[in-house]
Design an enzyme around this catalytic site. Structure first.
Site, PDB file in Angstrom:
ATOM      1  CE  LYS A 108      -3.946   1.971   2.539  1.00 20.20           C
ATOM      2  NZ  LYS A 108      -4.860   1.762   3.688  1.00 20.20           N
ATOM      3  CB  SER A 162      -8.229   3.402   2.580  1.00 19.68           C
ATOM      4  OG  SER A 162      -7.393   2.820   3.569  1.00 19.68           O
ATOM      5  CB  SER A 221      -8.517   0.528   5.524  1.00 26.84           C
ATOM      6  OG  SER A 221      -9.168   1.774   5.486  1.00 26.84           O
TER       7      SER A 221
END
Lengths: 98, 482
Positions: B75, B150, B174
């Site tokens: 990420k 996310s 997330s």
């Protein structure tokens, strides 16, 4: 609680943010919705309830949280400055302050 | 050889059956082919990847590596030395970290290959990856729908077979929510289980780096090599990392599983509910005993989270001022003008919204009414779980009230987007581990994940249950749309 445009502008000032007039119109409405929603926490009886700021404290945490203040190797100055938008003579450069 | 199973790749690279370079080339080809449509990656430096995998090939000649040649998508809010780390934000569009996060150091030492930086909502704020300043990430089972967020890019990288492993991060669901939306396994560890050093801070009392894979055994493998105390993160816990594979070899028969009634109320999509109920019945046939449980403070969780997380974010994001790194507005009139215009142009709408809520909640006269009270309600939410885990080994519930929604559907209504985190945020507030494991598909072909939660530092219990479940009840997935 009703939030006014002036209050939103004051918070924006504290947060070092700026909004256009149009942005502000939408923003005040959205901000109000969110505040109305979080208001429901006022219904909870929290008398005598301690706050939780850290969920994973082990009983001997102090042993691990604190350490001697020993000098460790750190990033060289050039590498620390490499991402700065402006720098010179080993320092970050910003617009004139005084 | 495919890019589905990390154990298989690791063993093949260690035995010389395939080279790390060949594996990397395969992953890069798949990214080249699928990323344009899916938008899972923000940065992918193929030259660096090939160079790095070549190094692994030389190293394995001298001995086996636990993650030899395994591609890992990371990420883009986790710092990678000399590899751009944007956090999905314009303000960090050109930020190249001078250091690695602890998890990256550990993965590289174990022989993994960082294949690219995965897309995410800006500063991990969002539930759909539509808040990325660069592009949204699309769902590989329906390109008109969101990946979740996310950590949408990380989940899609694994779901669409671009990498067998990925790192995401969780502050309020997330990783579990995109894992559920994309038919992969995502585990949020206990707070403090994995070092946060090098994870760009959003809400420091909640943030957790979290592994994603296609099966629980690969999640366990990734967790094994990122977990553990780190002196650079004082909140990382000094507990030894258990042998998760030994835990997974224990039987699940006789485990007591709680069903929290508050997670099945109003707002839960009927089709999701029926898929989850089938999943719950399946655990019964594995010999687990079901117990109804109540977590009475669940209804306050979203309100609590949306005070605590923005408050901490408003403080953490004060560092983006156009001085030390990142974007600076051209020709500022003075210092204040530079701060204000840099931040206003550099941050997207959702990030500004949360900074504003947080600044308000922490401002003079409101601190005790908002943040102070929220931290007390947090105690009550944690106590609900403490009481539940006196009676049961783990809890089962849906991950999200709906399957993946359409792109754009919730963008104009921030509160509706926040409410989609209702079943995930309590685990973050209480600091307990929780995962999403594939459970089924809707008639429309969208994945639905089953959420499992366990007591603090009981990742082993969760992985044991998830592994038994995934083996006994494999999900028959429709073909990917890409």
């Amino acid at each position: 609680m009703a939030i006014t445009r002036e209050e939103v502008l004051k918070i924006a000032d504290l947060a070092k943010l700026r909004f256009s007039e149009e942005e502000l119109d939408t923003f005040v409405v959205q901000f109000q919705h969110i505040l109305d929603y979080i208001e429901q926490l006022k219904q909870v009886d929290v008398e005598n309830v301690p706050p939780t700021s850290h969920v994973s404290l082990t009983p001997d945490f102090e042993k691990h949280m604190f350490r001697e203040d020993e000098v460790q190797p750190s990033l060289p100055v050039e590498e620390s400055l490499a991402d700065a938008p402006d720098h010179g003579s080993g320092h970050f450069r910003v617009p004139k302050v005084i | 050889m495919n890019l589905r199973d990390a154990h298989q790749i690791r063993d093949a690279v260690n035995s010389g059956e395939i080279t790390a370079k060949e594996v990397a080339a395969m992953a890069l080809r798949r990214i080249e082919e699928a990323n344009r449509k899916l938008g899972a990656f923000i940065t992918c430096d193929s030259e660096k990847v090939l160079e790095r995998s070549g190094e692994i090939d030389r190293k394995v000649k001298n001995g086996r590596l636990p993650l030899a040649g395994v591609p890992v998508a990371v990420k883009d809010n986790i710092c990678t030395r000399n590899l751009r780390t944007t956090c999905g934000s314009r303000i960090l569009e050109n930020y190249v970290p001078p250091y690695n996060a602890t998890v990256i150091e550990r993965l590289e030492e174990a022989g993994a290959v960082i294949i690219g930086k995965a897309n995410c909502d800006e500063f991990a704020m969002g539930s759909s990856t539509e808040n990325s300043a660069f592009h949204p990430t699309r769902n590989p089972y329906d390109l008109d729908r969101v990946s979740g967020g996310s950590s949408g890019g990380s989940a899609v990288a694994v779901a669409a077979e671009m990498a067998p492993l990925a790192l995401g991060s969780e502050t309020g669901g997330s990783v579990r929510q995109p894992a559920s939306f994309c038919n992969v396994v995502g585990l949020k560890p206990s707070y403090g289980r994995v070092s946060r050093y090098g994870l760009v801070a959003f809400a420091s009392s909640l943030d957790c780096i979290s592994p994603i894979a296609r099966n629980p055994r690969d999640v366990a493998l990734l967790l094994t090599y990122i977990a553990g105390r780190d002196r650079r993160d004082s909140t990382s816990v000094p507990l030894p990392v258990p042998d998760y594979f030994a835990e997974m070899s224990k039987p699940v028969r006789g485990m007591r599983l709680g069903i929290p009634r508050e997670f099945f109320g109003e707002g839960l999509d009927p089709e999701v509910k029926s898929i989850i109920e089938t999943g719950i019945r399946n655990t019964e046939s594995l010999g687990c005993e079901l117990v109804e449980i109540s977590l009475p403070h669940t209804k306050y969780a979203i309100a609590d989270y949306y005070i605590i997380a923005p408050a901490e974010a408003s403080s953490n994001l004060a560092r983006y001022d156009g001085v030390k790194y990142g974007f600076r507005v051209p020709d500022p009139a003075d210092l204040q003008d530079m701060y204000r215009r840099t931040r206003s142009m550099g941050f997207g709408a959702e990030v500004k919204r949360r900074i504003m809520i947080g600044t308000y909640a922490l401002s003079s006269g409101y601190y005790e009414a908002y943040y102070g009270r929220a931290m007390r309600v947090r105690t009550l939410i944690k106590q609900d779980y403490d009481r539940a885990f006196e009676k049961v080994d783990a809890l089962l519930s849906p991950v999200s009230p709906t399957p993946a929604f359409r792109l754009g559907e919730k963008m104009s209504d921030p509160l509706a987007m926040y409410l989609s985190d209702i079943y995930t945020v309590t685990a973050n507030l209480a600091g307990i581990p929780s995962l999403s494991v594939p459970c089924g598909f809707t008639k429309g072909g969208l994945p639905v994940g089953l959420q499992m939660l366990a007591n603090q530092f009981e990742e082993g219990t969760l992985l044991r249950l998830a592994d038994a479940y995934a083996r006994a009840c494999p999900v028959d997935a429709p073909p990917l749309k890409i």
